[in-house]
Design a protein around this motif. Structure first.
Motif, mmCIF file in Angstrom:
data_model
loop_
_atom_site.group_PDB
_atom_site.id
_atom_site.type_symbol
_atom_site.label_atom_id
_atom_site.label_comp_id
_atom_site.label_asym_id
_atom_site.label_seq_id
_atom_site.Cartn_x
_atom_site.Cartn_y
_atom_site.Cartn_z
ATOM 1 N N ALA A 155 -27.581 -29.374 -22.640
ATOM 2 C CA ALA A 155 -28.024 -28.675 -21.433
ATOM 3 C C ALA A 155 -29.042 -27.586 -21.755
ATOM 4 O O ALA A 155 -29.967 -27.351 -20.980
ATOM 5 N N PHE A 172 -33.712 -31.484 -16.075
ATOM 6 C CA PHE A 172 -33.114 -30.825 -14.913
ATOM 7 C C PHE A 172 -34.183 -30.101 -14.103
ATOM 8 O O PHE A 172 -34.181 -30.132 -12.866
ATOM 9 N N SER A 230 -35.213 -30.610 -10.147
ATOM 10 C CA SER A 230 -35.192 -29.515 -9.180
ATOM 11 C C SER A 230 -36.543 -29.362 -8.485
ATOM 12 O O SER A 230 -36.611 -29.066 -7.287
ATOM 13 N N LEU A 290 -29.136 -27.360 -7.248
ATOM 14 C CA LEU A 290 -28.567 -27.904 -8.486
ATOM 15 C C LEU A 290 -27.843 -26.809 -9.268
ATOM 16 O O LEU A 290 -28.426 -25.783 -9.611
ATOM 17 N N VAL A 303 -25.966 -26.295 -12.767
ATOM 18 C CA VAL A 303 -25.673 -26.852 -14.087
ATOM 19 C C VAL A 303 -24.551 -26.033 -14.714
ATOM 20 O O VAL A 303 -24.672 -24.813 -14.882
ATOM 21 N N PHE A 340 -30.349 -38.407 -8.306
ATOM 22 C CA PHE A 340 -30.196 -37.736 -9.605
ATOM 23 C C PHE A 340 -30.016 -38.765 -10.712
ATOM 24 O O PHE A 340 -30.601 -38.641 -11.787
ATOM 25 N N MET A 371 -32.487 -39.279 -13.932
ATOM 26 C CA MET A 371 -32.003 -39.172 -15.299
ATOM 27 C C MET A 371 -32.289 -40.442 -16.084
ATOM 28 O O MET A 371 -32.697 -40.383 -17.265
#
Length: 297
Positions: free
Chosen positions: A102, A110, A114, A122, A124, A270, A274
Motif C-alpha cells: 500500500a 490507488f 481516485s 476511497l 485505504v 475498482f 486494478m
C-alpha cells in the motif's frame, strides 16, 4: 433505532474500543460515545462496560450484536442487488491492503483510481492480518496468498516473486572473503519465516525484524541476507540479489470481496482498474526485470 447507530455499535463491539471504532468509521471519538449512550437510553439497558482491557459487551449487548449482524448481512445483500443499477459511480469504498504494498507499488495505482473516479471516496486501510469482509471491516481486501478463503470471491491479479537480497557492499565483502553469510531473523509472516529457517538451518540470528519494511531497512544497513518480494528488493538501489527467485516461493496477489458485493458498480470498476494497472507492471511483481549478473553463493 437508526441503522447508523447500530453500525457504530457493531464497530465498537468488534474493535473492543471507542477509539478503534471511531478510526474505522472515520468519525469523532465523542460522536461514537454519544451515539452509544443514546442507543442505551433508547433500549433502557447497558450495552457495553468499560474494563481495564477495553470495552466488553453486556449480555444485552451481545444479543444486540447478533441481531445487528443479521441486519448487516441483509443490508449487504440489498447493496449488492441494487449497486449494479447505479447510473453514477459513487459512494464509500474501503480497501484493506498489505502495508509494504500500500505504501509503495500500489499507491500510484490507488491514486490513479481516485483521479478517474472522484465521486468514490476511497479509504485505504493497512492490515497484514485477517480482515472480515462479511463483517464489513472492509469492502475489498488485497492479499498475498495461494489459498484464498472459499467464502470470498475475487480475482488473482498476478504472481509475486521473492528473492534473497543483500546490501551491495556487504555482498562484495562476502564474495571477497568467502565467509558464511549472516541471515536476518525475519518474523513478519509465516512465508518469510519458514523460507529463512530453510535457508539458515542453524537458526542463528543476531538481529530480528517483524515487518517487511523493517527487513528492507535492515538490509540497506548491511545487516545480512533476507527474503524480500522482488517489487521491493529490485526497487532499492542499495540492494542486489543474492539468490534468484524460486517459483516455489511465488505467491498469488488476490483482490477479494464478499459475494454479495460482486454486482456493485464501485467494486466492479475498482477491480477492472486494478487488473489493468497490475498487468502493466507484471514484470515488477513477477521479478522479471533485468538484473546485473553477479555471483551467488
Amino acid at each position: 433505532m437508526h441503522w447508523d447507530d447500530l453500525r457504530i455499535f457493531l464497530a465498537v463491539a468488534r474493535d473492543g474500543s471507542i477509539s478503534g471504532a471511531a478510526k474505522r468509521m472515520n468519525i469523532q471519538h465523542s460522536t461514537v460515545s454519544r451515539r452509544i449512550r443514546l442507543l442505551e437510553t433508547q433500549l433502557g439497558t447497558r450495552l457495553i462496560e468499560r474494563k481495564k482491557s477495553g470495552y466488553e459487551l453486556t449480555p444485552a449487548g451481545d444479543e444486540l450484536r447478533m441481531a445487528a449482524g443479521k441486519m448487516e448481512l441483509e443490508v449487504l445483500e440489498v447493496e449488492g442487488a441494487l449497486g449494479g443499477q447505479e447510473d453514477r459511480v459513487a459512494g464509500e469504498l474501503r480497501v484493506s491492503a498489505i502495508n509494504n504494498m500500500a505504501s509503495s507499488v500500489l499507491m500510484p495505482i490507488f491514486a490513479g483510481f481516485s483521479e478517474a473516479y472522484p465521486d468514490i471516496r476511497l479509504h485505504v486501510q493497512v492490515s497484514n492480518k485477517y480482515v472480515s469482509l462479511a463483517e464489513r471491516h472492509a469492502d475489498i481486501a488485497i492479499r498475498l496468498t495461494n489459498t484464498p478463503l472459499d467464502t470470498l470471491v475475487g480475482t488473482r491479479l498476478t504472481s509475486v516473486a521473492s528473492a534473497v537480497y543483500g546490501e551491495r557492499r556487504y555482498l562484495g565483502g562476502l564474495r571477497a572473503s568467502g565467509a558464511q553469510p549472516l541471515w536476518i531473523g525475519v518474523e513478519c509472516c509465516a512465508f518469510h519465516q519458514s523460507w529463512t529457517h530453510a535457508a539458515c538451518p542453524d537458526h542463528r540470528h543476531s538481529f530480528f525484524v517483524d515487518d517487511t519494511l523493517l527487513t528492507l531497512a535492515a538490509l540497506k544497513q548491511g545487516l545480512g541476507l533476507a527474503y524480500l518480494p522482488c517489487f521491493m528488493g529490485d526497487s532499492a538501489s542499495e540492494l542486489e540479489r543474492f539468490r534468484q527467485p524460486d517459483p516455489v516461493h511465488d505467491l498469488g496477489l488476490w483482490l477479494l470481496y464478499h459475494p454479495d458485493l460482486k454486482r456493485t458498480k464501485r467494486i466492479r470498476v475498482f477491480r477492472e482498474h486494478m487488473v489493468a494497472a497490475v498487468r502493466d507492471q507484471s514484470a515488477l511483481f513477477e521479478g522479471r526485470l533485468p538484473q546485473p549478473s553477479g555471483s551467488a553463493f
